[in-house]
Write an enzyme that holds these catalytic residues in place. Structure first.
Site, mmCIF file in Angstrom:
data_model
loop_
_atom_site.group_PDB
_atom_site.id
_atom_site.type_symbol
_atom_site.label_atom_id
_atom_site.label_comp_id
_atom_site.label_asym_id
_atom_site.label_seq_id
_atom_site.Cartn_x
_atom_site.Cartn_y
_atom_site.Cartn_z
ATOM 1 N N TYR A 172 0.826 -1.206 0.000
ATOM 2 C CA TYR A 172 0.000 0.000 0.000
ATOM 3 C C TYR A 172 0.864 1.260 0.000
ATOM 4 C CZ TYR A 172 -3.272 3.586 1.206
ATOM 5 O OH TYR A 172 -4.018 4.719 1.160
ATOM 6 N N TRP A 174 1.389 5.688 -1.572
ATOM 7 C CA TRP A 174 1.134 6.808 -2.486
ATOM 8 C C TRP A 174 2.208 6.980 -3.539
ATOM 9 C CZ3 TRP A 174 -2.238 11.102 -3.316
ATOM 10 C CH2 TRP A 174 -3.511 10.887 -2.803
HETATM 11 N N1 LIG Z 1 -2.114 8.201 12.492
HETATM 12 C C1 LIG Z 1 -2.501 8.249 11.208
HETATM 13 N N2 LIG Z 1 -1.935 7.416 10.327
HETATM 14 C C2 LIG Z 1 -2.325 7.445 9.030
HETATM 15 C C3 LIG Z 1 -3.326 8.345 8.595
HETATM 16 C C4 LIG Z 1 -3.919 9.217 9.556
HETATM 17 O O1 LIG Z 1 -4.831 10.019 9.254
HETATM 18 N N3 LIG Z 1 -3.470 9.152 10.847
HETATM 19 N N4 LIG Z 1 -3.696 8.359 7.268
HETATM 20 C C5 LIG Z 1 -3.487 7.152 6.496
HETATM 21 C C6 LIG Z 1 -3.656 7.403 5.062
HETATM 22 S S1 LIG Z 1 -5.168 8.059 4.593
HETATM 23 C C7 LIG Z 1 -2.736 7.082 4.139
HETATM 24 S S2 LIG Z 1 -3.128 7.289 2.480
HETATM 25 C C8 LIG Z 1 -1.437 6.505 4.515
HETATM 26 C C9 LIG Z 1 -0.275 6.990 3.624
HETATM 27 O O2 LIG Z 1 0.767 6.128 3.668
HETATM 28 P P1 LIG Z 1 1.804 5.973 2.435
HETATM 29 O O3 LIG Z 1 1.074 6.072 1.151
HETATM 30 O O4 LIG Z 1 2.623 4.767 2.678
HETATM 31 O O5 LIG Z 1 2.664 7.286 2.636
HETATM 32 P P2 LIG Z 1 3.732 8.008 1.728
HETATM 33 O O6 LIG Z 1 4.537 8.819 2.644
HETATM 34 O O7 LIG Z 1 3.066 8.714 0.599
HETATM 35 O O8 LIG Z 1 4.636 6.820 1.182
HETATM 36 C C10 LIG Z 1 5.021 6.678 -0.145
HETATM 37 C C11 LIG Z 1 6.404 6.056 -0.215
HETATM 38 O O9 LIG Z 1 6.659 5.731 -1.571
HETATM 39 C C12 LIG Z 1 7.949 6.226 -1.941
HETATM 40 N N5 LIG Z 1 7.924 6.482 -3.393
HETATM 41 C C13 LIG Z 1 7.483 7.575 -4.052
HETATM 42 N N6 LIG Z 1 7.630 7.421 -5.375
HETATM 43 C C14 LIG Z 1 8.165 6.202 -5.574
HETATM 44 C C15 LIG Z 1 8.541 5.466 -6.739
HETATM 45 O O10 LIG Z 1 8.427 5.912 -7.870
HETATM 46 N N7 LIG Z 1 9.060 4.222 -6.534
HETATM 47 C C16 LIG Z 1 9.215 3.686 -5.295
HETATM 48 N N8 LIG Z 1 9.712 2.460 -5.206
HETATM 49 N N9 LIG Z 1 8.885 4.372 -4.185
HETATM 50 C C17 LIG Z 1 8.361 5.599 -4.320
HETATM 51 C C18 LIG Z 1 8.134 7.466 -1.092
HETATM 52 O O11 LIG Z 1 9.500 7.823 -0.997
HETATM 53 C C19 LIG Z 1 7.513 6.999 0.231
HETATM 54 O O12 LIG Z 1 8.446 6.306 1.004
HETATM 55 O O13 LIG Z 1 -1.146 6.843 5.882
HETATM 56 C C20 LIG Z 1 -2.171 6.422 6.774
HETATM 57 N N10 LIG Z 1 -1.721 6.604 8.156
HETATM 58 N N1 LIG Z 2 -1.214 18.456 2.419
HETATM 59 C C1 LIG Z 2 -1.675 17.186 2.397
HETATM 60 N N2 LIG Z 2 -2.834 16.910 1.750
HETATM 61 C C2 LIG Z 2 -3.330 15.638 1.762
HETATM 62 C C3 LIG Z 2 -2.635 14.569 2.383
HETATM 63 C C4 LIG Z 2 -1.415 14.888 3.064
HETATM 64 O O1 LIG Z 2 -0.766 14.017 3.660
HETATM 65 N N3 LIG Z 2 -0.980 16.203 3.050
HETATM 66 N N4 LIG Z 2 -3.136 13.292 2.337
HETATM 67 C C5 LIG Z 2 -4.156 12.985 1.325
HETATM 68 C C6 LIG Z 2 -4.853 11.744 1.676
HETATM 69 S S1 LIG Z 2 -4.102 10.268 1.288
HETATM 70 C C7 LIG Z 2 -6.048 11.718 2.257
HETATM 71 S S2 LIG Z 2 -6.759 10.214 2.653
HETATM 72 C C8 LIG Z 2 -6.783 12.940 2.563
HETATM 73 C C9 LIG Z 2 -7.283 12.920 4.016
HETATM 74 O O2 LIG Z 2 -8.387 13.739 4.170
HETATM 75 P P1 LIG Z 2 -9.084 13.795 5.622
HETATM 76 O O3 LIG Z 2 -9.155 12.443 6.196
HETATM 77 O O4 LIG Z 2 -10.347 14.544 5.483
HETATM 78 O O5 LIG Z 2 -7.986 14.686 6.384
HETATM 79 P P2 LIG Z 2 -7.439 14.718 7.893
HETATM 80 O O6 LIG Z 2 -6.358 15.702 7.865
HETATM 81 O O7 LIG Z 2 -7.143 13.363 8.413
HETATM 82 O O8 LIG Z 2 -8.650 15.277 8.751
HETATM 83 C C10 LIG Z 2 -9.425 16.407 8.374
HETATM 84 C C11 LIG Z 2 -9.828 17.230 9.579
HETATM 85 O O9 LIG Z 2 -10.527 16.421 10.513
HETATM 86 C C12 LIG Z 2 -10.254 16.922 11.806
HETATM 87 N N5 LIG Z 2 -10.636 15.922 12.805
HETATM 88 C C13 LIG Z 2 -9.849 15.068 13.510
HETATM 89 N N6 LIG Z 2 -10.619 14.307 14.323
HETATM 90 C C14 LIG Z 2 -11.906 14.695 14.125
HETATM 91 C C15 LIG Z 2 -13.166 14.303 14.681
HETATM 92 O O10 LIG Z 2 -13.264 13.384 15.489
HETATM 93 N N7 LIG Z 2 -14.279 14.963 14.240
HETATM 94 C C16 LIG Z 2 -14.218 15.989 13.338
HETATM 95 N N8 LIG Z 2 -15.350 16.595 12.996
HETATM 96 N N9 LIG Z 2 -13.039 16.374 12.805
HETATM 97 C C17 LIG Z 2 -11.919 15.723 13.176
HETATM 98 C C18 LIG Z 2 -8.783 17.253 11.757
HETATM 99 O O11 LIG Z 2 -8.452 18.182 12.780
HETATM 100 C C19 LIG Z 2 -8.626 17.811 10.344
HETATM 101 O O12 LIG Z 2 -8.720 19.227 10.352
HETATM 102 O O13 LIG Z 2 -5.956 14.094 2.422
HETATM 103 C C20 LIG Z 2 -5.178 14.099 1.226
HETATM 104 N N10 LIG Z 2 -4.515 15.390 1.149
HETATM 105 MO MO LIG Z 3 -5.140 8.508 2.321
#
Ligand SMILES: Nc1nc2c(c(=O)[nH]1)N[C@H]1C(S)=C(S)[C@@H](COP(=O)(O)OP(=O)(O)OC[C@H]3O[C@@H](n4cnc5c(=O)[nH]c(N)nc54)[C@H](O)[C@@H]3O)O[C@H]1N2
Ligand SMILES: Nc1nc2c(c(=O)[nH]1)N[C@H]1C(S)=C(S)[C@@H](COP(=O)(O)OP(=O)(O)OC[C@H]3O[C@@H](n4cnc5c(=O)[nH]c(N)nc54)[C@H](O)[C@@H]3O)O[C@H]1N2
Ligand SMILES: [Mo]
Length: 848
Positions: A172, A174
């Site tokens: 999994y 990005w």
């Molecule tokens: N506590 C907490 N944890 C969370 C979340 C949260 O809200 N709270 N959100 C979750 C969510 S929604 C997500 S999407 C995940 C994100 O988790 P990830 O998608 O695993 O996060 P990234 O940091 O985007 O990791 C991408 C990795 O791919 C590598 N990469 C980029 N391009 C390439 C390429 O071309 N080739 C190769 N081989 N590698 C590459 C980058 O260097 C990086 O190490 O985290 C989750 N974890």
């Molecule tokens: N700059 C930037 N943009 C991103 C990403 C990133 O890593 N960086 N990640 C991308 C990805 S993979 C995803 S999945 C999306 C995530 O999109 P979301 O899941 O919507 O984003 P979050 O930042 O996890 O949370 C959004 C808001 O929810 C609030 N929040 C936390 N707990 C609660 C709660 O219990 N109730 C309510 N009402 N609000 C709460 C947080 O304070 C935050 O302001 O964003 C995408 N966009």
């Molecule tokens: Mo995500």
């Protein structure tokens, strides 16, 4: 949804939007007669290929090069072969700081590239029990050929002795933008053609919502086009941003950012409409709107109770849309009994809700009136479904919107993707550019695939799967049996940052015999591998992508900007060579170089555009590939009239009989008989309030503070952490923790102090930001800090850089969706008084 499958599930689900809204749904295959060597770096010799045009892939040493990243289409300026500036390819747009640091990603003070193929020492020496040393060992450089041999021999060994179910390729993550160098898809292609593998089901983003929504609305909902923004600006009177932070999260997109969302957000701010943000924190969005919005502070993890208070008020006052409920929804009567307390003796009234969610009774009652009395658009974010029982939040929100009765009207209803990938930016007439495919499992797969139970495991159950082979779990009405994994392959993701409860992951991660990781950098996950391949950055290879996951606004050339690091190879190159060593090289590459594929993807789109007579925004027809590539500029497409007038669910509203939803009843299912039959304790037939495993209001608190871990402003998860952007937020060289002034005072913590944050799951060092951005009793640490164990050989070791996931819970949202519950956690904090150990997150491991 939720069927067990061995495909690239994020790609396919996120791209479903493109398929349903794009003009062209298929990308016909154009075969090339050219037999290449699969070498992605030697790409210009296509003159002999009859279907391919010739073009130059020479590097620009001085000048501007156009490429693209998740954070947008980029114009990168190069001097003497080095990047000197990076900015949005288009001018006049809201500033996006993520676009400026391209040079750092190639080579900067924190960059920490993997420079050569490397193998962990005791693994190379085949010492017994060496897997226990994973993450705590030295590294040894090997030649590329040797690394290919080690990995191909090992995967052959595992395949022949244990079969495809011993190989975990969920991988999994990005990765980077680009339809060709799509790391996870390239890995899946390699593992599929080799005979199959165990994949990951769903994603971390919307693990709960994307499983519950099909039961309620018949679609994934979270990855669908939204009612067009111009209609929101024209018709909505009240816009509610419920648990979303678009000012930050719209900085990126899954393909590449078209930057439209932030422009609409500015227009919304200046529109004079009533804007309400519901969030525990003064998020960047709350700050962006300033006095133009009302901020309602909610206790984390209690939105469902809050919504029930509003619903109860509407129900008992009779001020709700009874016709909409009668004509468009199913099962309201049974839900109603729960709301008034007939089923459990508890009326979910404003007073009850207030005691849980912390919002005043008056405010709850006021919102019931405001929502029903005005054209109201509720823009829901995803954090509230990344919580224990996360299925309930979006389901309850759909019920609330149903009672308001404006679903299907311009500017009314709800939307779950306005904050993500520019949902609501009107769809254009652009043809869809396809990408490399995962291929099909060819050998040894047939029999195995018929035992669907082992094919794909919900992504966030990865630790549970590695630790408990043979265990069965429930998933959306099915039973899944965990396989025994002996080989883990990760390319394009960072589980030692993204996954919950890192200490438990680490123990489980040490069970398999072999772990292989591809990355550009020594990420925490690369440091936890046995073999690493050094990968080129997207700025060191050619590719193509579209921008605007919903708009399809641009087709971007992603031209190589600089020469690659000496020993770095693209994922395509590595997998091509591994495939060759495993005996299926020709099937893997189909004889094509990366440029051959890129041209093919473009040509298919070009043919479709020609057939449909597509005209670009500048009035011209799409150029042929050679012209496009030579011009070195993104193509721009205009919104169509249908795109500008798109109202989500308008057709359903117009005629629910002729245009039913894809649910069993064809209506919005407030009560789901399908889910009732599953008989789960933690997700029942209608949405309801379940007390989360940990939360601020619980009776016997396991720790003092509610931890929120939303997405970072200045990173994409862990990506960009290793750039100069870090200088803008790091505190005492650690990830920041936001602490309310009253709480900080009680703990004797001052701005800039090093803080130990801990609970029964682990401990981390963070830097204090004392601020009323968070209310009392709540602390915030952004997800995405690189895990940096002080001594990875010790259990419960300190993370010196401050990864929130050392403290979060690795429990499923419920048996229905098995989404992650990352945003449900209680923690303690104290001032760290010892000499703080040096942060080594951005340094290579021993031997590298
Ligand atoms: N506590 C907490 N944890 C969370 C979340 C949260 O809200 N709270 N959100 C979750 C969510 S929604 C997500 S999407 C995940 C994100 O988790 P990830 O998608 O695993 O996060 P990234 O940091 O985007 O990791 C991408 C990795 O791919 C590598 N990469 C980029 N391009 C390439 C390429 O071309 N080739 C190769 N081989 N590698 C590459 C980058 O260097 C990086 O190490 O985290 C989750 N974890
Ligand atoms: N700059 C930037 N943009 C991103 C990403 C990133 O890593 N960086 N990640 C991308 C990805 S993979 C995803 S999945 C999306 C995530 O999109 P979301 O899941 O919507 O984003 P979050 O930042 O996890 O949370 C959004 C808001 O929810 C609030 N929040 C936390 N707990 C609660 C709660 O219990 N109730 C309510 N009402 N609000 C709460 C947080 O304070 C935050 O302001 O964003 C995408 N966009
Ligand atoms: Mo995500």
């Amino acid at each position: 949804m939720g069927e067990v499958r061995n495909t690239d599930s994020i790609d396919s689900s996120r791209r479903s939007a493109l398929r349903t809204i794009g003009l062209f749904s298929t990308v016909p295959f154009i075969g090339g007669a050219w037999i290449g060597c699969g070498d992605s770096s030697s790409s210009s010799a296509t003159a002999e290929a009859p279907t391919m045009s010739s073009f130059s892939t020479d590097l620009v040493l001085d000048g501007d090069v156009y490429t693209a990243a998740h954070w947008g289409a980029l114009k990168v300026s190069v001097k003497g072969g080095k990047i000197v500036k990076s900015q949005n390819a288009f001018s006049g747009l809201e500033a996006n700081p993520l676009q400026a640091v391209t040079a750092d990603l190639v080579d900067g003070k924190y960059t920490n590239r993997i420079k050569a193929p490397m193998v962990r020492k005791s693994y190379l020496e085949k010492q017994a029990g060496n897997n226990k040393l994973r993450g705590a060992d030295e590294w040894v450089e090997v030649s590329y050929e040797e690394a290919i041999k080690i990995v191909s021999d090992e995967i052959k060994r595992v395949r022949s002795s244990k079969g495809p179910t011993a190989i975990y390729g969920g991988s999994y993550g990005w990765k980077s933008s680009g339809n060709m160098h799509n790391a996870r898809t390239l890995l899946h292609r390699f593992l599929n053609l080799g005979g199959g593998f165990v994949g990951g089901l769903g994603d971390y983003s919307t693990g709960a919502a994307q499983v519950i929504m099909p039961h309620v609305l018949g679609t994934l909902e979270v990855y669908e086009q939204q009612t067009a923004w111009p209609l929101v600006l024209e018709h909505s009177q009240v816009v509610v941003i419920w648990g979303a932070n678009p000012a930050d999260t719209l900085r990126i997109a899954w393909s590449s950012n078209d930057n439209q969302g932030l422009e609409y957000l500015k227009k919304l701010r200046d529109s004079g409409k009533k804007i309400i943000c519901i969030d525990p924190a003064k998020s960047s969005t709350v700050q962006f709107f300033g006095s133009k919005a009302e901020h309602i502070v909610v206790v984390p993890n209690t939105d469902v109770a809050f919504m029930l208070g509003i619903i109860h008020t509407m129900l008992t006052s009779g001020n709700y849309d009874k016709d909409f409920i009668a004509n468009y929804t199913e099962g309201f009567d049974k839900f109603q009994d729960y709301v008034v307390g007939k089923t459990d003796g508890v009326a979910k009234d404003a007073q009850w809700a207030s005691s849980i969610c912390g919002v005043s009774e008056e405010k709850i009652k006021e919102l019931a009136e405001v929502f029903f009395g005005n054209r109201t658009m509720i823009m829901g974010g995803w954090n509230m479904q990344r919580q224990h029982h996360g299925e309930q939040a979006h389901w309850m929100l759909v019920v609330l919107a149903s009672m308001i009765g404006q679903i299907g009207l311009p500017g009314g209803g709800f939307g779950f993707s306005y904050h993500y990938s520019n949902g609501g930016a009107p769809t254009t007439n652009a043809p869809v550019v396809g990408g490399i495919s995962v291929g099909k499992a060819t050998s040894g797969g047939a029999e195995w695939l018929s035992d669907g139970s082992a094919v794909s495991i919900p992504v966030a159950r990865v630790t549970d799967m590695l630790a408990n082979p043979g265990k069965t779990i429930q998933h959306n009405g099915k039973v899944i049996k965990y396989p025994e994994i002996d080989f883990v392959y990760w390319a394009g993701g960072n589980p030692f940052v993204h996954h919950q409860d890192t200490n438990t992951l680490l123990a489980a991660w040490r069970k398999p015999t072999t772990v292989v990781v591809h990355d550009m950098y020594w990420t925490p996950t690369a440091k936890m591998a046995d073999v690493v391949f050094p990968i080129t950055t997207p700025y060191e290879r050619n590719d193509i992508t579209m921008s605007g996951d919903y708009s399809n606004m641009n087709i971007n050339p992603m031209k190589q900007v600089v020469a690659p690091l000496e020993k770095a190879k693209s994922d395509y190159q590595v997998f091509s060579d591994l495939a060759e060593a495993c005996g299926f090289g020709a099937q893997y590459t189909e004889g094509k170089s990366d440029m051959d594929w890129i041209e093919e993807f473009y040509n298919a789109a070009y043919d479709n555009a020609q057939k449909a007579g597509v005209v670009m925004a500048d009035g011209n027809a799409m150029p042929d590939f050679k012209t496009f590539w030579g011009a070195n500029k993104p193509l721009v497409f205009d919104a169509t009239p249908e795109g500008l007038e798109f109202v989500r669910y308008a057709d359903f509203r117009e005629d629910p009989i002729l245009n039913p939803l894809g649910t069993p009843s064809g209506k919005i299912e407030i009560y789901s008989k399908t889910i009732e039959k599953m008989n789960y304790k933690d997700c029942k037939a209608f949405p309801q309030w379940f007390e989360p495993a940990e939360w601020k209001g619980m009776k016997e608190k396991s720790a003092e503070f509610a931890l929120i871990s939303p997405h970072p402003s200045l990173r994409l998860h862990s990506q960009l952490a290793n750039t100069s952007l870090r200088d803008e937020y790091a505190v005492s060289d650690r990830e920041p923790i936001w602490i309310n002034p009253a709480d900080a005072e009680a703990k004797g913590i001052k701005n800039g102090d090093v803080v130990r944050a801990f609970n029964k799951r682990g401990q981390i060092l963070v830097g204090a930001v004392v601020s009323d951005i968070v209310p009392q009793g709540v602390v915030r640490i952004y997800e995405g800090a690189w895990y940096d164990p002080e001594d990875a050989a010790q259990a419960n070791t300190l993370c010196k850089n401050g990864n929130a996931n050392v403290l979060t819970m690795d429990i499923p949202t419920s048996e229905l969706a098995n989404g992650n519950s990352a945003c449900t956690a209680m923690i303690n904090i104290e001032k760290y008084t010892g000499a703080a150990p040096k942060n080594t997150a951005f340094l290579p491991p021993k031997g590298a």
